[in-house]
Scaffold this active site. Structure first.
Site, PDB file in Angstrom:
ATOM      1  CG  ASP A 229      -1.533 -20.537  -0.533  1.00 30.57           C
ATOM      2  OD1 ASP A 229      -1.054 -20.510   0.613  1.00 30.57           O
ATOM      3  OD2 ASP A 229      -0.987 -21.151  -1.478  1.00 30.57           O
TER       4      ASP A 229
ATOM      5  CE1 TYR B 188      -3.258  -2.908   1.049  1.00 34.05           C
ATOM      6  CE2 TYR B 188      -4.553  -0.894   1.051  1.00 34.05           C
ATOM      7  CZ  TYR B 188      -4.487  -2.266   1.021  1.00 34.05           C
ATOM      8  OH  TYR B 188      -5.638  -3.000   0.948  1.00 34.05           O
TER       9      TYR B 188
ATOM     10  CE  LYS C 235       2.306 -17.972  -1.934  1.00 31.01           C
ATOM     11  NZ  LYS C 235       1.477 -19.199  -2.025  1.00 31.01           N
TER      12      LYS C 235
ATOM     13  CG  ASP D 243      -8.125  -4.974   1.825  1.00 34.42           C
ATOM     14  OD1 ASP D 243      -9.085  -4.500   2.461  1.00 34.42           O
ATOM     15  OD2 ASP D 243      -8.066  -4.964   0.579  1.00 34.42           O
TER      16      ASP D 243
ATOM     17  CG  ASP E  72     -13.767  -7.208   2.332  1.00 33.01           C
ATOM     18  OD1 ASP E  72     -13.516  -6.496   3.324  1.00 33.01           O
ATOM     19  OD2 ASP E  72     -14.238  -6.753   1.265  1.00 33.01           O
TER      20      ASP E  72
HETATM   21  C1  IPM Z   1     -10.401  -1.202   3.793  1.00 29.65           C
HETATM   22  C2  IPM Z   1     -10.453  -0.703   2.362  1.00 29.65           C
HETATM   23  C3  IPM Z   1      -9.223   0.152   2.085  1.00 29.65           C
HETATM   24  C4  IPM Z   1      -8.004  -0.751   2.214  1.00 29.65           C
HETATM   25  C5  IPM Z   1      -9.199   0.867   0.717  1.00 29.65           C
HETATM   26  C6  IPM Z   1     -10.432   1.663   0.468  1.00 29.65           C
HETATM   27  C7  IPM Z   1      -7.988   1.742   0.598  1.00 29.65           C
HETATM   28  O1  IPM Z   1     -10.585  -1.749   1.467  1.00 29.65           O
HETATM   29  O2  IPM Z   1     -10.344  -0.381   4.717  1.00 29.65           O
HETATM   30  O3  IPM Z   1     -10.453  -2.418   4.005  1.00 29.65           O
HETATM   31  O4  IPM Z   1      -7.670  -1.496   1.287  1.00 29.65           O
HETATM   32  O5  IPM Z   1      -7.385  -0.700   3.283  1.00 29.65           O
HETATM   33 MN    MN Z   2     -10.950  -3.680   2.438  1.00 23.91          MN
END
Ligand code: IPM
Ligand code: MN
Ligand code: NAD
Length: 355
Positions: free
Chosen positions: A218, A141, A186, A242, A246
């Site tokens: 993975d 990032y 990884k 990240d 999710d």
């Molecule tokens: C999160 C989001 C952010 C990230 C993006 C919007 C920069 O996906 O907070 O999880 O990848 O950190």
């Molecule tokens: Mn995210």
């Protein structure tokens, strides 16, 4: 107590869910006799439209002058042209760096009432209680980005110090829970991961009472689906964190209920739901405010030290799940307003019961 909170609603459903979280904070603080005041600042696409900058100086100043920052979400199709010189997301990354919030805590529990909405069978979700600690201010990032002829580069760089501090935080959190730490990397391919693994092994050895297991990212993605209850604290680098969070959020029934706390060395933290600006449902009053409301609970706990108030908000949310006032993403028909009102009603009921 007195506290000042900087509120950064951002784009899409950001303003809808932060408004809900601010209502809850006002309610809780008001009834507990705390003086919390709020100031609102621009970030993301809306700030680009207003000032050309996704993180204007006035917003930075507002955040640095606060005890905690509550953020909605940034981004959306309007600002997503690949040729654009500036993107909303840059504002969020710059803010995380400016605040020095290197440890992103993303807790995840699965409420039994929501298990039916999870892609996994309910029996595989019993006892799931995870805490991801995602490194937030390093890695791909923040590395060098470049276009070189027809190629593109995103450098992924980690220093030993960056790894040590987030792993120490993860160890402290593991100690206050079940003492089990899983580090995800990884290391079979990436040099940064080999440094991550060696550093993590050394740091955890300084923390009696914490057991360490390494997993490759993975296979971790698979294990989260096959035996999610086997894990406690999971520490990992920025990009892996990240993606895995999710994935894990889906286990809980919806991305809309997952909160986060981003912490550095001081008390000031940045609190935001893990979901994005959800352009597909923005402006309709149907966004799930629970991720933002639970982020407000984390703010009460980690930045203001109001543990009882944080627990009250979390109990109110559990009770709302129990009674089934659910937004569309969880198969319900309630809107943002109804769910927020339901949380406020539970808080009032708790106070009445305690009086
Ligand atoms: C999160 C989001 C952010 C990230 C993006 C919007 C920069 O996906 O907070 O999880 O990848 O950190
Ligand atoms: Mn995210
Ligand atoms: P998203 O998280 O915005 O949406 C993914 C899906 O989940 C959508 O179908 C959305 O409707 C649903 N969803 C998300 N939050 C919800 C909620 N509270 N209630 C009900 N449903 C919800 O991810 P995306 O669509 O990939 O990204 C949209 C934009 O958001 C992009 O510009 C991205 O960069 C940005 N983003 C910002 C943040 C942040 O500010 N922290 C986080 C992730 C994505």
């Amino acid at each position: 107590m007195r506290a000042h909170i900087a509120v950064l609603p951002g784009d899409g459903i950001g303003p809808e869910v932060t408004a809900a979280a601010v209502e809850v904070l006002r309610d809780v603080a008001g009834h507990a006799g705390h003086l919390i005041d709020f100031s609102e600042h621009g970030i993301g696409g809306i700030a680009i439209d207003d000032t050309g900058d996704p993180l204007p100086q006035a917003t930075i100043d507002g955040c640095l002058g606060s005890d905690a920052v509550l953020l909605g979400a940034v981004g959306g199709p309007k600002w997503s042209d690949p040729q654009a010189k500036v993107r909303p997301e840059q504002g969020l990354l710059a803010l995380r760096a400016k605040l020095g919030v290197y440890a992103n805590l993303r807790p995840l529990r699965v409420h039994p009432r929501l298990a039916a909405h999870s892609p996994l069978k309910a029996e595989n979700l019993v006892g799931v209680d995870l805490l991801f600690v995602r490194e937030l201010t390093g890695g791909a990032y923040f590395g060098r980005k470049a276009r070189e002829g027809d190629a593109a580069v995103d450098e992924c760089r980690y220093t030993t110090g960056e790894i040590e501090r987030v792993v120490r935080r993860a160890c402290a959190l593991a100690r206050s829970r079940r003492g089990k730490l899983t580090s995800v990397d990884k290391a079979n391919v990436l040099e940064t991961s080999r440094l991550w693994r060696a550093t993590t092994t050394r740091v955890v050895a300084e923390h009696p009472g914490v057991t360490l297991e390494h997993q490759l990212v993975d296979s971790m993605a698979m294990l989260l689906l096959t035996r999610p209850s086997a894990y406690d604290v999971i520490v990992t680098e920025n990009l892996f964190g990240d993606i895995l969070t999710d994935e894990a959020a889906a286990l809980a029934g919806s991305l809309g209920v997952s909160p986060s706390a981003s912490l550095g060395d001081g008390r000031r933290g940045l609190y935001e739901p893990i979901h994005g600006s959800a352009p597909d449902i923005a402006g309709q009053g149907v966004a799930n405010p629970i991720g933002a409301i639970l982020s407000a609970a984390l703010l009460l706990r980690h930045s203001l030290g109001l543990d009882a108030e944080a627990a009250a908000v979390e109990a109110a949310v559990d009770s709302v799940f129990e009674h089934g006032e659910l937004t569309r993403d969880l198969g319900g028909t309630a809107g943002t307003r109804e769910v927020t009102d339901a949380v406020l009603a539970r808080l009032a009921a708790q106070r009445k019961a305690a009086a």
